[in-house]
Design a protein around this motif. Structure first.
Motif, mmCIF file in Angstrom:
data_model
loop_
_atom_site.group_PDB
_atom_site.id
_atom_site.type_symbol
_atom_site.label_atom_id
_atom_site.label_comp_id
_atom_site.label_asym_id
_atom_site.label_seq_id
_atom_site.Cartn_x
_atom_site.Cartn_y
_atom_site.Cartn_z
ATOM 1 N N HIS A 1 0.835 -1.273 -0.001
ATOM 2 C CA HIS A 1 0.169 0.136 -0.050
ATOM 3 C C HIS A 1 0.805 1.315 0.055
ATOM 4 N N VAL A 2 1.854 1.218 -0.901
ATOM 5 C CA VAL A 2 2.748 2.407 -0.820
ATOM 6 C C VAL A 2 2.164 3.778 -1.488
ATOM 7 N N VAL A 3 2.292 4.742 -0.791
ATOM 8 C CA VAL A 3 1.724 6.125 -1.214
ATOM 9 C C VAL A 3 2.994 6.993 -1.461
ATOM 10 N N ALA A 4 3.124 7.547 -2.575
ATOM 11 C CA ALA A 4 4.287 8.702 -2.561
ATOM 12 C C ALA A 4 3.768 9.723 -3.330
ATOM 13 N N SER A 5 4.338 10.969 -3.312
ATOM 14 C CA SER A 5 3.815 12.115 -3.986
ATOM 15 C C SER A 5 4.569 13.222 -4.223
ATOM 16 N N HIS A 6 4.396 13.991 -5.203
ATOM 17 C CA HIS A 6 5.467 14.738 -5.610
ATOM 18 C C HIS A 6 4.733 16.134 -5.534
ATOM 19 N N GLY A 7 5.075 16.934 -4.792
ATOM 20 C CA GLY A 7 4.708 18.532 -4.868
ATOM 21 C C GLY A 7 3.004 18.325 -4.680
ATOM 22 N N GLY A 8 2.501 17.622 -3.663
ATOM 23 C CA GLY A 8 1.230 17.559 -3.417
ATOM 24 C C GLY A 8 0.292 16.476 -4.091
ATOM 25 N N THR A 9 0.826 16.044 -5.393
ATOM 26 C CA THR A 9 0.060 15.182 -5.907
ATOM 27 C C THR A 9 0.279 13.811 -5.761
ATOM 28 N N ASP A 10 -0.114 12.919 -5.638
ATOM 29 C CA ASP A 10 0.166 11.474 -5.245
ATOM 30 C C ASP A 10 0.365 10.912 -6.663
ATOM 31 N N ILE A 11 1.626 10.094 -6.531
ATOM 32 C CA ILE A 11 2.130 9.521 -7.770
ATOM 33 C C ILE A 11 2.126 8.096 -7.639
ATOM 34 N N LEU A 12 2.087 7.552 -6.452
ATOM 35 C CA LEU A 12 1.593 6.057 -6.243
ATOM 36 C C LEU A 12 0.466 6.124 -5.396
ATOM 37 N N ARG A 13 -0.563 5.593 -5.409
ATOM 38 C CA ARG A 13 -1.565 5.604 -4.663
ATOM 39 C C ARG A 13 -2.177 4.077 -4.177
ATOM 40 N N GLY A 14 -1.216 3.710 -3.381
ATOM 41 C CA GLY A 14 -1.372 2.483 -2.652
ATOM 42 C C GLY A 14 -0.929 1.252 -3.645
ATOM 43 N N THR A 15 0.168 1.068 -4.146
ATOM 44 C CA THR A 15 1.028 0.126 -4.839
ATOM 45 C C THR A 15 1.331 -0.737 -4.064
ATOM 46 N N SER A 16 0.833 -2.207 -4.283
ATOM 47 C CA SER A 16 1.372 -3.356 -3.719
ATOM 48 C C SER A 16 1.808 -4.343 -4.483
ATOM 49 N N LEU A 17 2.960 -5.104 -3.968
ATOM 50 C CA LEU A 17 3.469 -5.894 -5.115
ATOM 51 C C LEU A 17 4.457 -6.787 -4.200
ATOM 52 N N SER A 18 4.675 -7.989 -4.490
ATOM 53 C CA SER A 18 5.613 -8.979 -3.789
ATOM 54 C C SER A 18 6.325 -9.721 -4.614
ATOM 55 N N ILE A 19 7.470 -9.692 -4.484
ATOM 56 C CA ILE A 19 8.360 -10.310 -5.226
ATOM 57 C C ILE A 19 9.314 -11.282 -4.834
ATOM 58 N N GLU A 20 9.317 -12.509 -5.272
ATOM 59 C CA GLU A 20 10.378 -13.735 -5.015
ATOM 60 C C GLU A 20 11.495 -13.650 -5.438
#
Ligand SMILES: Nc1ncnc2c1ncn2[C@@H]1O[C@H](COP(=O)(O)OP(=O)(O)O)[C@@H](O)[C@H]1O
Ligand SMILES: [Mg+2]
Lengths: 218, 243, 215
Positions: B8-27
């Motif tokens: 559930h990664v959320v990351a933003s640039h200057g106020g706008t969310d660029i990642l909005r809850g990214t989930s990923l699991s890698i082996e």
């Protein structure tokens, strides 16, 4: 020994001298520099020898220390029997050197103007003088003003060397007061602070102007 | 335990969310391709995974360690096992190719100069870059720069390799070499995540294809025929000639 | 006017050339020291924690907004108060170095600031700490790009070093003054010395051009 009314007057008059030399030098230096740059930028065949002379002058004077030019003017006027005051000698030296540096800056600015603009103007049969005034100069100005200002800021500090031919400007006032037995470090802290008060606003101004011009250019 | 996990990664640039809850699991040892339209957050996902992009909420773990972009010590420890190839390469133009390759192994990992040099030369040979070691990156073609950037990342012997469009400038021959190298690395346990617009390359190497849209994982396809395993992924791969 | 007589000056030419050597030595030493100082200040201004960073910034602002001459006077008069006695040469060298450090910190700092973000990111993902990043990536790039500005400043320093004469250093200008006092041939001496400075600065320009080609 403490700081007397007399000492304060000396410092203030010296400060006024520093400012006067800087302002007068800026005016004459800019005038001479611009005139020489325009001469060098001209294309008229008859002016060719003059152009070479200007190039020689600019190339040489910028490789001679200010102090040497100052002594040169001082001794030359003395030898020629011209009776002028030390501040005027200093002003002459400042104008000689400043003219050379500023003319180089202005000339570079003129050369940096996009040639297609000039060619476009030439195809309309405008006279060279008209092109210069209405096309080249306005286009060159943003590239000229900030470095000229930057150079003039440098020059405020070089006026300190005028102390060497007996001009009582700030630095010389500091020496006089020191020799009179006032506490050395306090005097020089004061002198340095006064220079700072003159120079810093100018530095800030030229930086701001540079930024503004850079922003408006894009 | 997954090798790399985004929750559930959320990351933003200057106020706008660029990642909005990214989930990923890698082996471990997986080759994962991120695809999706331009601006969907693929590059940002990679940047977040190596701590170049701070995360405002959610959690990223690498080999079981939580990544905190604001904690230099944790970053240093986690990055020690990772390497990244940037979309615009990020080669140091004032150094020779060989110096670019040897800098981190010698200075950051404290490895022996001669040994690093041998490894660099052999990597250059593998990537069909023999003889360019003394050149400056500015004198290379796009495809050469790209392979030098890959070589520089591999010099770190990373357990996790992040690649942002690492094959965009390669001709088919060199693409084959690079893809073979990925398979070889993955078979020996390196986890590879690549962002790519080259659908042939994606189809050829991926154990898993992740379709991103608007900062989220929109669809996922797994298995030996991943390219055909999910309808949305397949559709995107057919139609997205350029993104 | 009695006309110009260069004979007495020619006789002193070796003495003047010795002064020129002193001028070059003073300038080169102050430039080298100033450059080292400039790099330290430029880095402190970007990376150091607050008191140090502000001090570095203040240093640059102060030294670039006051005359070098007054700075050296301050050093000259104030060091003895601290119980330190420096020779004129060392006092001037110290003043020139401190002054050059401030100006060149600006020159180098501008180039450091222009380092592409991608370089910082690449260095970070390569696991390079800030020391290695500066030493191998940021500084080599910044210094190569700053060569023009640094060379210009060297030439200004070469000319500016003439103020050492005021403090009794017998470099080119100082020796010129000595000869004038001896022969009263002021114009002749000054003109010869002016030519020597022109030559020195042209030689410096050529040496720099060679150096840059080597680098
Ligand atoms: N430095 C930045 N500043 C502002 N916006 C950014 C920045 N980097 C990326 N973005 C925005 O984030 C979004 C996702 O970018 P990115 O992860 O690079 O997408 P992708 O790699 O999928 O094409 C885009 O809309 C882009 O405009
Ligand atoms: Mg991208």
């Amino acid at each position: 020994m403490s700081f007397s009314h007399y000492d304060a007057t000396l410092i203030l008059r010296a400060l006024a001298m520093t400012i006067t030399l800087s302002v007068a030098g800026a005016v004459t230096g800019t005038a001479i520099g611009t005139a020489l740059a325009l001469l060098r930028f001209s294309t008229h065949a008859l002016l060719r020898p003059l152009r070479l002379l200007v190039m020689l002058y600019v190339g040489l004077v910028r490789r001679i220390p200010f102090l040497i030019v100052l002594y040169g003017v001082f001794f030359a006027t003395g030898m020629a029997g011209i009776d002028i005051s030390p501040p005027l000698v200093a002003l002459a030296a400042i104008s000689l050197i400043g003219g050379a540096y500023i003319s180089q800056i202005v000339y570079n600015g003129l050369c940096n103007v996009d040639t297609t603009q000039i060619e476009a103007a030439e195809t309309t049969n405008l006279r060279r003088g008209t092109i210069l005034r209405h096309v080249i100069l306005p286009a060159a100005l943003p590239g000229i003003v900030p470095p000229v200002l930057g150079y003039l800021v440098l020059f405020v500090k070089d006026t300190a060397l005028a102390s060497q031919i007996g001009v009582i400007e700030l630095n010389q006032a500091g020496i006089i007061l020191t020799n009179r037995g006032l506490p050395t470090y306090r005097i020089f802290v004061l002198v340095l602070c006064l220079y700072f008060l003159v120079s810093f606003p100018l530095t800030t101004l030229s930086r701001k102007m540079e930024k503004k011009l850079a922003a408006s250019a894009t | 335990m997954p090798h790399l996990q985004l929750e559930h990664v959320v990351a933003s640039h200057g106020g706008t969310d660029i990642l909005r809850g990214t989930s990923l699991s890698i082996e471990r040892g997986e080759i994962v391709s991120l695809i999706g339209p331009s601006g969907s957050g693929k590059s940002t996902t990679l940047r977040a995974a190596i701590g170049l992009m701070p995360v405002s909420s959610g959690r990223i773990t690498v080999e079981g360690h939580a990544l905190d972009a604001n904690d230099p010590e944790s970053l240093r420890r986690i990055r020690a096992g990772m390497a990244m190839v940037f979309q615009h390469f990020g080669l140091f133009d004032h150094m020779s190719v060989l110096a670019n390759l040897m800098l981190a192994p010698v200075k950051a990992q404290g490895r022996n100069r001669m040994e690093a040099r041998d490894e660099a030369l052999s990597l250059l040979r593998t990537l069909d870059l023999e003889g360019i070691g003394d050149r400056r990156p500015t004198r290379l073609s796009g495809g050469q720069k790209q392979r030098v950037a890959i070589a520089r990342a591999l010099m770190l012997r990373p357990r996790t390799l992040l690649l942002d469009e690492p094959t965009s400038a390669l001709d088919p021959g060199r693409l084959g070499i690079v893809l073979d190298l990925y398979r070889h690395l993955a078979a020996r346990g390196t986890t590879i995540i690549q962002v790519s617009h080259n659908m042939e390359a994606v189809a050829a190497v991926s154990d898993r294809i992740v379709l991103m849209e608007a900062g989220r994982v929109a669809a996922m396809a797994c298995g030996p025929h991943a390219a055909d395993a999910n309808e949305a992924v397949t559709r995107f791969m057919r139609h997205d000639v350029k993104a | 006017m009695t006309g110009l007589h260069y004979q007495p000056v020619w006789r002193q030419l070796p003495y003047l050339l010795g002064g020129a050597a002193e001028t070059v030595m003073l300038t080169v030493m102050a430039f080298a020291g100033g450059l080292a100082l400039a790099i330290a200040i430029a880095i402190a201004r970007r990376e150091a924690a607050n008191p140090l960073r502000k001090a570095a910034a203040g240093y640059v602002i102060f030294f670039t907004n006051t005359p070098q001459l007054s700075q050296i006077f301050a050093i000259f008069y104030c060091l003895p108060l601290l119980g330190l006695t420096f020779s004129p040469f060392l006092s001037v060298l110290l003043g020139m170095t401190l002054n050059a450090g401030a100006y060149m910190a600006d020159i180098v700092g501008t180039e450091i600031a222009s380092t592409p973000v991608l370089y910082h990111e690449a260095a970070a993902t390569l696991g390079l700490g800030w020391r290695h990043t500066y030493r191998h990536i940021i500084l080599p790039r910044a210094l190569t790009r700053a060569t023009r500005g640094l060379e210009n400043h060297f030439l200004l320093m070469l000319l500016g070093s003439s103020m050492a004469s005021i403090f009794g250093v017998e470099e080119l200008t100082g020796r010129a003054y000595n000869i004038i006092a001896l022969t009263f041939r002021s114009i002749e001496v000054i003109s010869v010395v002016a030519v020597l400075y022109v030559v020195l600065s042209l030689v410096a320009a050529v040496v720099f051009a060679r150096l840059w080609r080597l680098a």
